[in-house]
Scaffold this motif. Structure first.
Motif, PDB file in Angstrom:
ATOM      1  N   ARG A  44      30.880  -4.756  49.658  1.00  0.00           N
ATOM      2  CA  ARG A  44      30.957  -6.216  49.781  1.00  0.00           C
ATOM      3  C   ARG A  44      31.490  -6.612  51.147  1.00  0.00           C
ATOM      4  O   ARG A  44      31.030  -7.572  51.755  1.00  0.00           O
ATOM      5  CB  ARG A  44      31.831  -6.802  48.681  1.00  0.00           C
ATOM      6  CG  ARG A  44      31.140  -6.872  47.353  1.00  0.00           C
ATOM      7  CD  ARG A  44      31.967  -7.622  46.347  1.00  0.00           C
ATOM      8  NE  ARG A  44      31.281  -7.650  45.069  1.00  0.00           N
ATOM      9  CZ  ARG A  44      31.880  -7.776  43.924  1.00  0.00           C
ATOM     10  NH1 ARG A  44      33.198  -7.908  43.860  1.00  0.00           N
ATOM     11  NH2 ARG A  44      31.195  -7.792  42.802  1.00  0.00           N
ATOM     12  N   SER A  45      32.464  -5.869  51.641  1.00  0.00           N
ATOM     13  CA  SER A  45      33.042  -6.197  52.949  1.00  0.00           C
ATOM     14  C   SER A  45      32.044  -5.932  54.086  1.00  0.00           C
ATOM     15  O   SER A  45      32.139  -6.546  55.136  1.00  0.00           O
ATOM     16  CB  SER A  45      34.347  -5.435  53.181  1.00  0.00           C
ATOM     17  OG  SER A  45      34.117  -4.060  53.306  1.00  0.00           O
ATOM     18  N   GLY A  47      28.823  -6.572  53.866  1.00  0.00           N
ATOM     19  CA  GLY A  47      27.858  -7.654  53.858  1.00  0.00           C
ATOM     20  C   GLY A  47      26.431  -7.187  54.065  1.00  0.00           C
ATOM     21  O   GLY A  47      25.554  -7.968  54.407  1.00  0.00           O
ATOM     22  N   TRP A  48      26.164  -5.908  53.833  1.00  0.00           N
ATOM     23  CA  TRP A  48      24.828  -5.359  54.038  1.00  0.00           C
ATOM     24  C   TRP A  48      24.027  -5.444  52.737  1.00  0.00           C
ATOM     25  O   TRP A  48      24.526  -5.141  51.664  1.00  0.00           O
ATOM     26  CB  TRP A  48      24.927  -3.910  54.491  1.00  0.00           C
ATOM     27  CG  TRP A  48      23.594  -3.290  54.750  1.00  0.00           C
ATOM     28  CD1 TRP A  48      22.848  -3.441  55.880  1.00  0.00           C
ATOM     29  CD2 TRP A  48      22.844  -2.447  53.887  1.00  0.00           C
ATOM     30  NE1 TRP A  48      21.677  -2.736  55.768  1.00  0.00           N
ATOM     31  CE2 TRP A  48      21.656  -2.118  54.553  1.00  0.00           C
ATOM     32  CE3 TRP A  48      23.065  -1.941  52.620  1.00  0.00           C
ATOM     33  CZ2 TRP A  48      20.683  -1.297  53.991  1.00  0.00           C
ATOM     34  CZ3 TRP A  48      22.104  -1.134  52.050  1.00  0.00           C
ATOM     35  CH2 TRP A  48      20.936  -0.811  52.738  1.00  0.00           C
ATOM     36  N   ARG A  49      22.787  -5.866  52.839  1.00  0.00           N
ATOM     37  CA  ARG A  49      21.905  -5.977  51.685  1.00  0.00           C
ATOM     38  C   ARG A  49      20.530  -5.414  52.041  1.00  0.00           C
ATOM     39  O   ARG A  49      20.077  -5.525  53.173  1.00  0.00           O
ATOM     40  CB  ARG A  49      21.717  -7.438  51.269  1.00  0.00           C
ATOM     41  CG  ARG A  49      22.973  -8.144  50.869  1.00  0.00           C
ATOM     42  CD  ARG A  49      23.309  -7.850  49.413  1.00  0.00           C
ATOM     43  NE  ARG A  49      24.407  -8.679  48.948  1.00  0.00           N
ATOM     44  CZ  ARG A  49      25.670  -8.319  48.972  1.00  0.00           C
ATOM     45  NH1 ARG A  49      26.017  -7.157  49.465  1.00  0.00           N
ATOM     46  NH2 ARG A  49      26.607  -9.111  48.497  1.00  0.00           N
ATOM     47  N   LYS A 126      27.392  -1.140  60.781  1.00  0.00           N
ATOM     48  CA  LYS A 126      28.387  -1.887  60.002  1.00  0.00           C
ATOM     49  C   LYS A 126      29.498  -0.960  59.514  1.00  0.00           C
ATOM     50  O   LYS A 126      30.666  -1.315  59.536  1.00  0.00           O
ATOM     51  CB  LYS A 126      27.724  -2.615  58.844  1.00  0.00           C
ATOM     52  CG  LYS A 126      26.936  -3.839  59.277  1.00  0.00           C
ATOM     53  CD  LYS A 126      26.297  -4.536  58.088  1.00  0.00           C
ATOM     54  CE  LYS A 126      25.554  -5.773  58.513  1.00  0.00           C
ATOM     55  NZ  LYS A 126      26.412  -6.922  58.724  1.00  0.00           N
TER      56      LYS A 126
END
Length: 142
Positions: A44-45, A47-49, A126
């Motif tokens: 979640r930290s 923010g990669w999808r 990231k």
């Protein structure tokens, strides 16, 4: 005493009555669920999808140091220790009452269309960024 300063993702975990076994301490399998909670926080930290890919746990290892009991204050840290071409290694430290109760590792494999594939550069960047923020540099994994 070990601390969680070098772990970019840290979660507090409530020990639930259902986590206990017949000896009134947390069942060994539940430790992996606690690790998972930290791993979810980590992602979640980032923010990669991705819509067409996934990451799966290919291997999990837990070193049990002391029992966790109902009422213990539990915190779990998660970080990436090594990055390869298609996978990466995450390390965990679980503290109960401020003392190490377990540590471990998981190996995550990146899949596209159900098959191992190259880690996307965006994901690697990231990970390196979040690790650098706490002074970590993951090693290269062959």
């Amino acid at each position: 005493m070990e601390n969680l300063n070098k772990f970019p993702a840290v979660v507090a975990v409530d020990v639930r009555y259902r986590d206990l076994d017949t000896f009134n301490h947390v069942n060994n399998a539940v430790y992996l669920t606690y690790f998972e909670q930290a791993r979810v926080r980590y992602f979640r930290s980032l923010g990669w999808r991705s819509n067409d890919a996934s990451v799966v746990v290919a291997r999990a290892e837990v070193n049990y140091r002391k029992p966790i009991v109902l009422g213990d204050e539990v915190r779990v840290g998660c970080r990436v220790a090594a990055i390869g071409h298609r996978s990466y290694v995450m390390e965990y430290l679980l503290l109960a009452g401020g003392e190490p109760a377990a540590d471990g590792q998981t190996v995550q494999v990146f899949l596209r269309s159900g098959k191992p594939d190259q880690l996307p550069n965006e994901l690697v960047e990231k990970i390196l960024s979040i690790e650098a923020a706490v002074g970590n540099t993951p090693t290269s994994k062959a």
